[in-house]
Design an enzyme around this catalytic site. Structure first.
Site, PDB file in Angstrom:
ATOM      1  N   TYR A 160      55.173  -9.651  18.899  1.00 24.86           N
ATOM      2  CA  TYR A 160      55.494 -11.070  18.724  1.00 24.86           C
ATOM      3  C   TYR A 160      54.171 -11.832  18.596  1.00 24.86           C
ATOM      4  O   TYR A 160      53.487 -12.077  19.587  1.00 24.86           O
ATOM      5  CB  TYR A 160      56.303 -11.521  19.941  1.00 24.86           C
ATOM      6  CG  TYR A 160      56.745 -12.971  19.957  1.00 24.86           C
ATOM      7  CD1 TYR A 160      56.534 -13.845  18.899  1.00 24.86           C
ATOM      8  CD2 TYR A 160      57.417 -13.480  21.067  1.00 24.86           C
ATOM      9  CE1 TYR A 160      56.953 -15.159  18.940  1.00 24.86           C
ATOM     10  CE2 TYR A 160      57.844 -14.798  21.122  1.00 24.86           C
ATOM     11  CZ  TYR A 160      57.603 -15.629  20.059  1.00 24.86           C
ATOM     12  OH  TYR A 160      58.008 -16.945  20.109  1.00 24.86           O
ATOM     13  N   LYS A 216      57.221 -10.028  14.639  1.00 24.69           N
ATOM     14  CA  LYS A 216      57.794 -11.370  14.541  1.00 24.69           C
ATOM     15  C   LYS A 216      56.587 -12.275  14.383  1.00 24.69           C
ATOM     16  O   LYS A 216      55.806 -12.444  15.317  1.00 24.69           O
ATOM     17  CB  LYS A 216      58.572 -11.678  15.807  1.00 24.69           C
ATOM     18  CG  LYS A 216      58.945 -13.109  15.983  1.00 24.69           C
ATOM     19  CD  LYS A 216      59.917 -13.187  17.136  1.00 24.69           C
ATOM     20  CE  LYS A 216      59.970 -14.516  17.832  1.00 24.69           C
ATOM     21  NZ  LYS A 216      59.513 -15.673  17.134  1.00 24.69           N
ATOM     22  N   VAL A 243      63.090 -14.878  12.493  1.00 30.03           N
ATOM     23  CA  VAL A 243      63.510 -15.164  13.874  1.00 30.03           C
ATOM     24  C   VAL A 243      63.133 -16.606  14.153  1.00 30.03           C
ATOM     25  O   VAL A 243      61.985 -16.987  13.920  1.00 30.03           O
ATOM     26  CB  VAL A 243      62.753 -14.289  14.906  1.00 30.03           C
ATOM     27  CG1 VAL A 243      63.287 -14.544  16.321  1.00 30.03           C
ATOM     28  CG2 VAL A 243      62.848 -12.820  14.577  1.00 30.03           C
ATOM     29  N   SER A 247      64.316 -20.725  16.158  1.00 26.79           N
ATOM     30  CA  SER A 247      65.183 -21.554  16.990  1.00 26.79           C
ATOM     31  C   SER A 247      66.268 -22.252  16.177  1.00 26.79           C
ATOM     32  O   SER A 247      67.381 -22.443  16.653  1.00 26.79           O
ATOM     33  CB  SER A 247      64.339 -22.604  17.718  1.00 26.79           C
ATOM     34  OG  SER A 247      63.776 -23.510  16.789  1.00 26.79           O
TER      35      SER A 247
END
Ligand SMILES: CC(=O)N[C@@H]([C@@H](O)[C@H](O)[C@H](O)CO)[C@@H](O)CC(=O)C(=O)O
Length: 303
Positions: free
Chosen positions: A142, A172, A214, A216
């Site tokens: 990440y 990510k 990926v 929100s």
């Protein structure tokens, strides 16, 4: 839930629902799973990341959330990726081992960001120890330098990483350095999954060859973003742009009001009807003024 499918398309960076007094609220996770699947066409989740306030949760809370997402996602979600990154190596290892035992489909880790790795080798050494606690499931790095301050280029990190971390599956990439991202795709597209994490720039990353995303906003704008992916796949760039501009219009509006995880919780609450509760200190709840304005903007969005 080890999934035979390679991770692609949209993954929602999940919010951690909390009660009004600031405890994690596991009781709404089942409803949250159904909302993502039925209302947003999103079947992958990334749990306990930035949006999920993972680094503000206790180890026990992170484990409870991992268990609940895996349990409630069974036979509904394709991938439940648990973020296990932590400042302390033993804590990250404990979380990795626990995530694997719960049946998560993968784990992810950020770079430690108080004492920071200063070069690729020390970062890989840290990640290798974490990944080795979950040898049966994929590991994703990440990359989020705006928050970690760790700016080691991912292009460099990926070079030879599979020999060091056999379960390494992808990245990510939550940064705007599209040159670095493009180099990752050019060198590794066949081998690794390259997920982009800056939602307002996703179309640019798709053009660079992103495997998926990926973020929100896929919690509440998942459907529109899925339509953008479809339009892009059909080479209808004009339509894909309209969907990207729609996300952009909303984000550009809320950025001016002040936007972060706390505000994301408020937006998800009014969009889904599921109470996400307040954020945890030092974050503060979104104001009533923010909620009213963001809601009106959301309702006015057209493609
Ligand atoms: C800094 C940040 O929170 N970035 C978000 C984005 O989805 C971001 O909210 C969106 O692009 C709006 O700026 C994600 O990359 C974070 C994320 O995936 C996570 O919560 O793990």
């Amino acid at each position: 839930m080890a999934s035979p499918k390679r991770l692609q398309g949209l993954t929602a960076a999940t919010i951690t629902p909390m009660t009004p007094d600031g405890e994690i609220n596991l009781s709404v996770i089942g409803q949250y799973v159904d909302y993502l699947v039925k209302e947003q066409d999103v079947k992958n989740v990334f749990v306990n990341g930035t949006t999920g306030e993972g680094l503000a949760l206790s180890t026990q809370e992170r484990k409870q959330l991992a268990e609940e997402w895996v349990t409630k996602g069974k036979n509904k979600l394709d991938h439940v990726i648990i973020h296990v990154g932590a400042l302390s190596l033993p804590e990250a290892k404990e979380l990795a081992k626990h995530a694997a035992a719960t049946g998560a489909s993968g784990i992810a880790g950020i770079a430690p960001f108080f004492f920071k790795p200063t070069n690729k080798d020390t970062l890989v050494a840290f990640l290798r120890e974490v990944a080795s606690e979950a040898p049966g499931i994929p590991f994703y790095y990440y990359h989020i330098p705006p928050l970690t301050g760790v700016k080691i280029r991912v292009e460099e990190l990926l070079d030879g990483i599979k020999e060091q971390i056999p379960t390494f599956q992808g990245v990510k990439f939550s940064d705007t350095d599209l040159l670095d991202f493009a180099q990752c795709v050019k060198n590794n597209k066949e081998q690794f999954v390259l997920l982009y994490g800056v939602d307002e720039h996703l179309l640019s990353a798709l053009a660079m060859g992103a495997s998926g995303a990926v973020g929100s906003t896929y919690n509440y704008l998942g459907k529109k973003n899925n339509l953008m992916l479809e339009a892009f796949a059909k080479q209808d760039l004009a339509l894909a742009q309209r969907y990207q501009f729609c996300t952009g219009e909303f984000l550009s509006f809320v950025f001016k009001l002040g936007f972060g995880v706390a505000q994301t919780k408020a937006v998800m609450t009014f969009t889904s009807g599921i109470p996400m509760g307040p954020p945890r200190l030092p974050l503060l709840s979104a104001s009533v003024d923010f909620i009213e304005k963001a809601k009106a903007k959301m309702e006015s969005l057209i493609v």
